[in-house]
Design a protein around this motif. Structure first.
Motif, PDB file in Angstrom:
ATOM      1  N   THR A 125       0.817  -1.223   0.000  1.00  0.00           N
ATOM      2  CA  THR A 125       0.000   0.000   0.000  1.00  0.00           C
ATOM      3  C   THR A 125       0.846   1.267   0.000  1.00  0.00           C
ATOM      4  O   THR A 125       0.337   2.343  -0.272  1.00  0.00           O
ATOM      5  N   ASP A 126       2.166   1.120   0.312  1.00  0.00           N
ATOM      6  CA  ASP A 126       3.055   2.273   0.478  1.00  0.00           C
ATOM      7  C   ASP A 126       2.432   3.278   1.433  1.00  0.00           C
ATOM      8  O   ASP A 126       2.394   4.484   1.167  1.00  0.00           O
ATOM      9  N   SER A 127       1.940   2.758   2.560  1.00  0.00           N
ATOM     10  CA  SER A 127       1.240   3.608   3.526  1.00  0.00           C
ATOM     11  C   SER A 127       1.379   3.020   4.919  1.00  0.00           C
ATOM     12  O   SER A 127       1.960   1.947   5.114  1.00  0.00           O
ATOM     13  N   ILE A 128       0.822   3.732   5.885  1.00  0.00           N
ATOM     14  CA  ILE A 128       0.836   3.278   7.277  1.00  0.00           C
ATOM     15  C   ILE A 128      -0.161   2.137   7.450  1.00  0.00           C
ATOM     16  O   ILE A 128      -1.274   2.187   6.911  1.00  0.00           O
TER      17      ILE A 128
ATOM     18  N   PHE B 270      -8.138   6.147   7.120  1.00  0.00           N
ATOM     19  CA  PHE B 270      -7.728   4.757   6.931  1.00  0.00           C
ATOM     20  C   PHE B 270      -8.908   3.927   6.437  1.00  0.00           C
ATOM     21  O   PHE B 270     -10.052   4.139   6.867  1.00  0.00           O
ATOM     22  N   ALA B 271      -8.606   2.997   5.535  1.00  0.00           N
ATOM     23  CA  ALA B 271      -9.577   1.955   5.191  1.00  0.00           C
ATOM     24  C   ALA B 271      -9.513   0.877   6.263  1.00  0.00           C
ATOM     25  O   ALA B 271      -8.422   0.514   6.716  1.00  0.00           O
TER      26      ALA B 271
ATOM     27  N   ALA C 165      -4.077   7.973  -1.703  1.00  0.00           N
ATOM     28  CA  ALA C 165      -4.932   7.423  -2.760  1.00  0.00           C
ATOM     29  C   ALA C 165      -5.706   6.239  -2.210  1.00  0.00           C
ATOM     30  O   ALA C 165      -5.246   5.578  -1.274  1.00  0.00           O
ATOM     31  N   PRO C 166      -6.884   5.952  -2.759  1.00  0.00           N
ATOM     32  CA  PRO C 166      -7.635   4.771  -2.308  1.00  0.00           C
ATOM     33  C   PRO C 166      -6.900   3.492  -2.699  1.00  0.00           C
ATOM     34  O   PRO C 166      -6.048   3.487  -3.587  1.00  0.00           O
TER      35      PRO C 166
ATOM     36  N   VAL D 230      -6.725  -4.635  -2.144  1.00  0.00           N
ATOM     37  CA  VAL D 230      -7.831  -5.024  -1.256  1.00  0.00           C
ATOM     38  C   VAL D 230      -7.959  -6.546  -1.216  1.00  0.00           C
ATOM     39  O   VAL D 230      -8.179  -7.140  -0.153  1.00  0.00           O
ATOM     40  N   SER D 231      -7.796  -7.196  -2.371  1.00  0.00           N
ATOM     41  CA  SER D 231      -7.884  -8.658  -2.426  1.00  0.00           C
ATOM     42  C   SER D 231      -6.768  -9.306  -1.612  1.00  0.00           C
ATOM     43  O   SER D 231      -6.996 -10.282  -0.880  1.00  0.00           O
TER      44      SER D 231
END
Length: 431
Positions: free
Chosen positions: A47-50, A116-117, A135-136, A142-143
């Protein structure tokens, strides 16, 4: 159209193969015991995110922040994560149903608010949260996350089980390695280790340590004590962290911040004595316990552990018959130990030296009588009961003590001075 559909089909198959391959890699992290930190790091690389794991109350349990978010740490040496408690726009408040229905939540990371998702983890006790500030998440990501959730759930349950189960392989060795070397660790390093072992570092805590004193400390004895304590604590409703290290079974008890330090220590002392009494009489002779003071700061986790061990060692010199010692109740000894020999000897000579000399010259036990009298809050009845003498006999002994010392033992400052003299005498006997 056939060419276009074929291209779409191949692309979909390629995406599915990618998802399956990455899920397989994630499974390998679990089978190789790489740990929760490695799992979150892998998810973050997608995700390149937290990435956060939170409990049902949105409290952060584990997290991974990639290097690209280094700006979050520019103004602080630590990461503070807390949920955004903004009120619901329509109802004016946040409800549990709103929380469960929503697939996004916002968290404050230090001073920055980030959306956050949210993905419920199958166990029902935790959530996985992926930062979508930039970005979403794509369908493929998600999968992958969805496929990894059952594996994460198993890893989290494994961590909880390992904290309750005795094993010949010391699962807790890295945790205690961190405690013994805490002075060289940064707050962030300590926090990461605590997160790895699900240690609630933001709670007020008291450490209880039990030393297994049988020569060699065989696994069988350690296992028996550990399993007994685990069963009792699991049914107690008390929040705890149970572990073992070398010859010690260690328990951290956790308390709400609004409970006073003294109340926390007293509760821990009662728990420690109850656990000791729960052991079979044949085991008690090999087990000695120590209770630390109450602590709440992150950097004092190791201090609490050290205090519990110091109290055991101190009690072995003061009163080996006492099975569970309290660091707080030994405070006078710990303070006096910081004095040099000259100052320690001065306190002794200014207080009880004449009583010690009288005992040595006449074969009496007046020093012990004075100690028991002060430790029993100067209550004649309880002191005579513990000394196995009549109350009138105790009264005669106390009158003799008062004459020798030249005091009536009524002024509080004198009583405190003589108690310090007794403590100094105990420490001098060690040298």
């Amino acid at each position: 159209m056939r060419v276009i559909f074929r291209e779409l089909e191949l692309r979909q198959l390629s995406n599915q193969a990618f998802v399956i391959n990455e899920t397989r890699k994630f499974c390998q992290l679990f089978t190789s015991n790489s740990g929760i930190s490695s799992m979150l790091s892998m998810l973050s690389s997608y995700t390149d995110s937290i990435i956060l794991i939170t409990d049902y109350n949105d409290k952060s349990v584990y997290f991974h922040i990639p290097d690209s978010y280094a700006n979050l740490l520019q103004t602080s040496s630590r990461v503070v994560i807390r949920p955004d408690k903004s009120k619901n726009a329509e109802s004016g408040k946040e409800t549990d149903s709103d929380k469960e229905a929503s697939n996004t939540r916002r968290f404050w990371i230090n001073k920055q608010i980030i959306p956050f998702a949210v993905f419920p983890i199958p166990s029902g006790r935790y959530y996985l949260c992926a930062d979508i500030n930039a970005a979403p998440l794509s369908e493929d990501i998600v999968s992958i996350i969805t496929n990894c959730l059952p594996i994460l759930s198993t890893e989290l349950e494994t961590i909880q089980v390992n904290q309750r189960r005795f094993s010949s392989t010391n699962h807790f060795a890295p945790f205690f390695s961190m405690l013994s070397d805490m002075r060289s660790k940064s707050s962030e390093e300590i926090r990461i280790v605590c997160n790895t072992f699900s240690f609630p570092y933001d709670c007020k805590r008291v450490c209880i340590a039990y030393e297994i004193q049988q020569a060699g400390s065989p696994d069988r004895l350690m296992r028996t004590v550990y399993d007994k304590f685990s069963t009792i604590l699991e049914n107690s409703g008390q929040q705890y962290f149970l572990s073992f290290y070398n010859d010690y079974v260690i328990i951290f008890l956790f308390f709400q911040k609004n409970i006073s330090n003294l109340e926390a220590v007293n509760q821990a002392q009662m728990t420690a004595e109850y656990l000791y009494q729960s052991l079979d009489e044949s085991l008690r002779q090999w087990v000695r316990g120590g209770v630390s003071r109450s602590h709440s700061r992150l950097v004092t986790i190791g201090t609490a552990f050290e205090e519990s061990l110091i109290s055991i060692n101190m009690q072995s010199h003061l009163n080996p018959q006492k099975a569970v010692a309290s660091y707080l109740r030994q405070i006078p000894y710990h303070l006096l130990r910081n004095l040099n020999h000259h100052d320690l000897n001065k306190i002794y000579n200014d207080t009880i030296v004449r009583l010690v000399d009288y005992d040595q010259a006449n074969g009496t036990c007046l020093v012990h009588t004075l100690r028991m009298y002060l430790e029993n809050r100067m209550v004649i009845r309880e002191t005579s009961r513990q000394l196995f003498i009549h109350r009138n006999t105790l009264a005669d002994h106390l009158n003799l003590i008062k004459r020798i010392l030249g005091t009536d033992l009524e002024a509080m400052d004198e009583i405190f001075s003589f108690y310090l003299g007794l403590c100094a005498y105990d420490l001098l006997k060690e040298t």
